[in-house]
Design an enzyme around this catalytic site. Structure first.
Site, mmCIF file in Angstrom:
data_model
loop_
_atom_site.group_PDB
_atom_site.id
_atom_site.type_symbol
_atom_site.label_atom_id
_atom_site.label_comp_id
_atom_site.label_asym_id
_atom_site.label_seq_id
_atom_site.Cartn_x
_atom_site.Cartn_y
_atom_site.Cartn_z
ATOM 1 N N GLY A 139 76.325 61.078 20.982
ATOM 2 C CA GLY A 139 75.264 61.864 21.563
ATOM 3 C C GLY A 139 76.011 62.107 22.980
ATOM 4 O O GLY A 139 75.452 63.159 23.678
ATOM 5 N N VAL B 34 84.793 61.904 21.392
ATOM 6 C CA VAL B 34 85.732 60.704 21.971
ATOM 7 C C VAL B 34 87.174 61.181 21.115
ATOM 8 O O VAL B 34 87.416 61.563 19.975
ATOM 9 C CB VAL B 34 85.533 59.345 21.064
ATOM 10 C CG1 VAL B 34 86.406 58.397 21.576
ATOM 11 C CG2 VAL B 34 84.085 58.962 21.549
ATOM 12 N N LYS C 207 86.709 59.277 26.209
ATOM 13 C CA LYS C 207 85.464 59.762 25.904
ATOM 14 C C LYS C 207 85.160 60.849 26.744
ATOM 15 O O LYS C 207 84.916 60.521 27.989
ATOM 16 C CB LYS C 207 84.473 58.585 25.828
ATOM 17 C CG LYS C 207 82.921 59.142 25.513
ATOM 18 C CD LYS C 207 82.344 57.927 24.679
ATOM 19 C CE LYS C 207 81.175 57.253 25.797
ATOM 20 N NZ LYS C 207 80.351 55.964 25.334
ATOM 21 N N ASP D 1 71.574 49.223 22.126
ATOM 22 C CA ASP D 1 72.108 50.433 21.090
ATOM 23 C C ASP D 1 72.925 49.559 20.130
ATOM 24 O O ASP D 1 74.034 50.137 19.690
ATOM 25 C CB ASP D 1 72.588 51.685 21.756
ATOM 26 C CG ASP D 1 72.489 52.845 20.680
ATOM 27 O OD1 ASP D 1 71.843 52.773 19.575
ATOM 28 O OD2 ASP D 1 73.060 53.830 21.213
#
Ligand SMILES: *[C@@H]1O[C@H](CO)[C@@H](O)[C@H](O)[C@H]1NC(C)=O
Ligand SMILES: *[C@@H]1O[C@H](CO)[C@@H](O)[C@H](O)[C@H]1NC(C)=O
Length: 831
Positions: free
Chosen positions: A501, A505, A519, A615
């Site tokens: 999202g 990377v 990233k 998450d």
């Protein structure tokens, strides 16, 4: 936050195409600028002086023309700059040509004029026997506009202003305007009693008028000069809804004409957000603060332009917890999609509260799970005393009799919104701009940057860090963009390790040969900036063997780039399914679960405040070259509740399939939400399938539900990864299943801490490794309950540097831990 603000601004700037060519022309159309001696424009309408019209008369013992020059700083409409001030009761009488429904709009803005300070004025306003305002005053500096719908039975409308004892009354502008006869239906269904009510026999005051999923609509862009606000601030759970807009024609009908609501209301809506599940069952809900002593007229506007075909969409509509429309099938009442329809109700606030809520949710029976709402109007209805303002009744006070008992006034919600709205928008624009400029400079980072050059600070230190969890940990190396470009061969697409999202990377090689993961955030994403910042802040505080280390970052040229240690074996998920990587053994899987549990346990307890990851999922658990698990991706992390809080209230974020149901319901975040997500991870590891797999039969889609179905019957072995069949010791599996079950408890309070989870996983590993030694009668039922939150380790364990339970376990030795635990299990003490 910024994201939401910008979204508003975005909505406000896209143009509204509104044809007013065949607009309704009101028969009675009084637009009066009180106290003025000239005409004044408000938008595209002209307000005239209250002395100029012959069909309007004013009676007052004393009336003062007041005006202000000082207060107009440019954005206040001119109608507010003059006022008529009364020291005794006064009336405006309008000659009416067209009986029936009329808008009465009153505009107030207090200022000082000569000896009169209008901010101290306190008065009542009544018309047609209805009390509109009582004990009314307006705070200095704010404008208030009030909108009423009054059904006129005679050829005169008398507006009466009565100052409270020794006070003043004032008015800046008045509108008395005919309303099209089809606007107000004669009847509306009362909820929950389902009786028929007649709202047009009441005086009505607009308190909320919302354009769902769309922009603000100012009175200039409404056929009847109404004002519509966006709905987002009233959404109980903003993630539950998503907005939609259509450019196609709205097919108005004879019943639902453009006067009922303008195109922009019907061409935008809120619908259920994608929950990523096949069977989403949740409501989209809006909450409004109202006066519990009154009934409210509620009009809901619907226009389905999101369905693929007619008859697909049917859903339930609730007011408070009562059903208002069961299985609402818009198609049955309209001939086509994009054809608007509205429904009227009468209801009070939810009993015992001052909240009125409106909910839409999918029908159990529909295969297309959705629900829509395009617009919502809530109007307060006058009570049996014919009042909209407390116990005041103008019929009693016709004589000079002063009522001693004055009920509470519900503040001027609507007007205040109008005034506040503008301020909010200005604030949003400002805020948005500010954060944009911030992201291009180097000053936003609330952390020391070591001069901003590229000296290597963090890289070595991070690996040798003693694991101090304080804020003293270094932020890491500050890379130049050129270095990053070189390391990633200018972001060579073949080096992409993953896409999330946040952005892409890449695999990269630093000049010293260190392999890293780079990233690169999408710089246009406001959310990205916040998450980028969070991630740096979080990771700079944390060093742990089971957390992915941040090596540094680059924030040059608006870029948001994070550089991490490279995890050679990638995400855990790819070792479980969807790739041809070799199957992990049960022991390897347990080791990975234990490692990630340890990382999370450290997160929850290691830092000063405790950190909630938010998450946790199999793609955020990465494996290094030795298959050591490390928790990654702290973009959504939040510091945990402080001591005096029990939870953190927040907008629900995270990944569907892993979301704690309690968090979703209550939006209260605790570390137990991570425990739930980790329970999903455990099941994924055991069953080697995704958390959500929409291609499966409905009862199997969600792994949490599916696996609990089997676990509760003691038959979890039926659904385990076929590759594991025959290789798992049954006690180990039972322990593992129980642990996952506890993690997946519906209520956070019933879930174990990560420390307990860790302990139990260690135990499951021991049961696997020493299967032949384990007591065949071993019964681990409710093991977790028996384990106190702080596992009491015997002294000798502490001495041998066992860090399974320690706050910072950088140097933990898993071999020592497991053996020690094993010996403890074999010789249970104090249990
Ligand atoms: C009103 O509509 C016009 C087009 O008719 C548009 O240009 C304008 O931006 C709209 N204003 C607001 C405040 O919505
Ligand atoms: C939606 O809200 C209504 C009214 O509160 C409630 O009865 C219903 O169970 C809710 N539906 C879901 C799926 O939560």
């Amino acid at each position: 936050m910024e994201l939401i603000f910008c979204f508003f601004v975005f909505l406000l700037v896209f143009s509204i195409n509104q044809s007013k060519s065949d607009a309704f022309t009101p028969t009675d159309n009084y637009l009066i600028d009180c106290g003025s001696n000239s005409n004044t424009k408000l938008g595209d309408r002209t307000f005239s002086s209250d002395t100029s019209s012959s069909s309007l008369s004013i009676t007052a013992k004393e009336s003062i023309f007041a005006y202000t020059t000082a207060s107009n700083s440019g954005n206040l409409s001119d109608i507010y700059l003059t006022a008529r001030v009364f020291t005794t009761e006064a009336t405006y009488t309008f000659t009416i040509q067209d009986k029936g429904m009329h808008w009465v709009r009153l505009y107030f803005f207090p200022f000082s004029y000569q000896k009169y300070n209008l901010a101290s004025a306190n008065f009542s306003v009544a018309t047609e026997g209805f009390g509109l305002l009582n004990n009314f005053s307006v705070r200095n500096g704010s404008t208030v506009s009030k909108e009423y719908l009054i059904n006129l039975a005679s050829n005169n409308l008398v507006l009466k202003f009565t100052p409270s004892n020794n006070s003043l009354a004032f008015i800046n502008a008045i509108e008395v305007v005919s309303v099209p006869s089809n606007l107000m239906s004669n009847t509306a269904q009362s909820v929950p009693s389902l009786t028929s009510e007649e709202p047009s026999s009441h005086a009505l005051e607009t308190v909320y008028r919302l354009n769902m999923g769309g922009p603000e609509i100012t009175s200039d862009n409404d056929t009847l000069w109404r004002h519509w606000q966006p709905d987002t601030e009233f959404l109980s759970l903003s993630n539950a809804a998503k907005s939609a807009i259509t450019s196609s024609t709205i097919l108005y009908t004879n019943q639902t004409t453009p006067e009922i609501a303008p195109r922009m209301v019907y061409a935008t809506l809120q619908e259920m957000n994608d929950s990523g599940t096949v069977n989403p069952q949740f409501n989209v809900s809006w909450s409004f603060s109202v006066d519990p002593n009154y009934e409210y007229f509620i009009r809901m506007h619907f226009c389905d332009f999101v369905s693929q075909a007619l008859y697909l969409l049917y859903f339930n509509v609730y007011i408070n917890s009562d059903i208002a429309i069961q299985e609402f099938d818009i198609s049955k009442e309209t001939d086509s999609l994009a054809q608007p329809i509205y429904k009227d109700f009468v209801a009070k606030s939810s009993s015992g509260s001052n909240i009125l809520s409106v909910r839409i949710g999918p029908s159990k029976f529909a295969s297309y799970k959705n629900a829509v709402l395009n617009g919502l109007e809530i109007m307060k209805m006058s009570n049996s005393d014919m009042s909209l303002a407390g116990s005041f009744s103008p019929n009693d006070s016709k004589t000079e009799k002063k009522k001693s008992k004055v009920g509470p006034i519900v503040g001027s919600v609507a007007g205040a919104f109008a005034a506040l709205g503008l301020l909010t928008v200005i604030y949003m624009v400002f805020k948005c701009r500010k954060s944009h400029t911030k992201s291009t400079s180097t000053t936003w980072l609330p952390l020391p940057l070591h001069g901003g050059n590229s000296e290597t600070i963090g890289s070595k230190e991070s690996k040798q860090s003693t694991g101090s969890h304080g804020s003293s940990a270094s932020l890491g190396r500050h890379f130049t963009f050129a270095e990053i470009q070189e390391a990633t061969k200018n972001f060579d697409e073949t080096l992409i390790l993953g896409v999330g999202g946040f952005g892409k990377v890449f695999k990269g090689v630093l000049e010293d040969g260190t392999i890293v993961a780079v990233k690169r955030g999408n710089p246009s994403s406001e959310q990205g900036i916040a998450e980028f910042r969070t991630e740096i802040e979080m990771l700079s505080k944390l060093r742990h063997r089971h957390l992915v280390s941040l090596i540094g970052f680059c924030e040059e040229r608006c870029e948001m780039i994070l550089v991490y240690e490279y995890m050679a074996n990638g995400p855990l998920r790819s070792h479980l399914y969807g790739s041809d990587l070799p199957t992990l053994s049960w022991k390897q899987r347990l080791d990975i679960c234990i490692g990630s549990a340890r990382g999370l346990h450290y997160l929850h307890t290691g830092a000063d405040q405790g950190i909630i990851h938010r998450d946790v999922k199999t793609t955020n658990i990465l494996l290094d070259e030795n298959l050591v698990a490390k928790v990654a991706d702290f973009g959504l992390s939040k510091t945990g509740p402080t001591l005096d809080q029990t939870h953190v209230s927040t907008v629900v974020k995270g990944s569907f399939g892993y979301l704690d149901p309690e968090y979703f319901r209550r939006q209260q975040l605790t570390e137990k939400s991570d425990v739930y997500s980790f329970g999903v991870v455990l099941m994924e590891v055991l069953c080697a399938r995704p958390a959500i797999n929409p291609t499966l039969p409905r009862d199997q889609v969600n792994i949490a539900e599916w696996s609990m179905h089997w676990q509760k019957r003691g038959m979890l072995d039926q659904i385990i990864d076929p590759q594991l069949v025959g290789s798992i010791n049954s006690n180990s599996l039972r322990k593992f299943g129980e642990t996952a079950e506890k993690c997946l408890a519906d209520q956070g309070i019933d879930r174990p801490s990560m420390g307990d989870v860790l302990w139990n996983l260690e135990y499951a590993l021991q049961l696997q490794e020493t299967a032949r030694l384990s007591d065949p009668d071993e019964n681990s039922t409710n093991r977790i309950d028996e384990i106190p939150v702080h596992v009491p380790y015997p002294e000798h364990l502490e001495e041998s540097n066992i860090s399974m339970h320690s706050r910072v376990s950088e140097h933990d030795s898993e071999g020592a831990t497991t053996n020690a635990v094993f010996s403890q299990l074999m010789n249970p003490q104090g249990r």
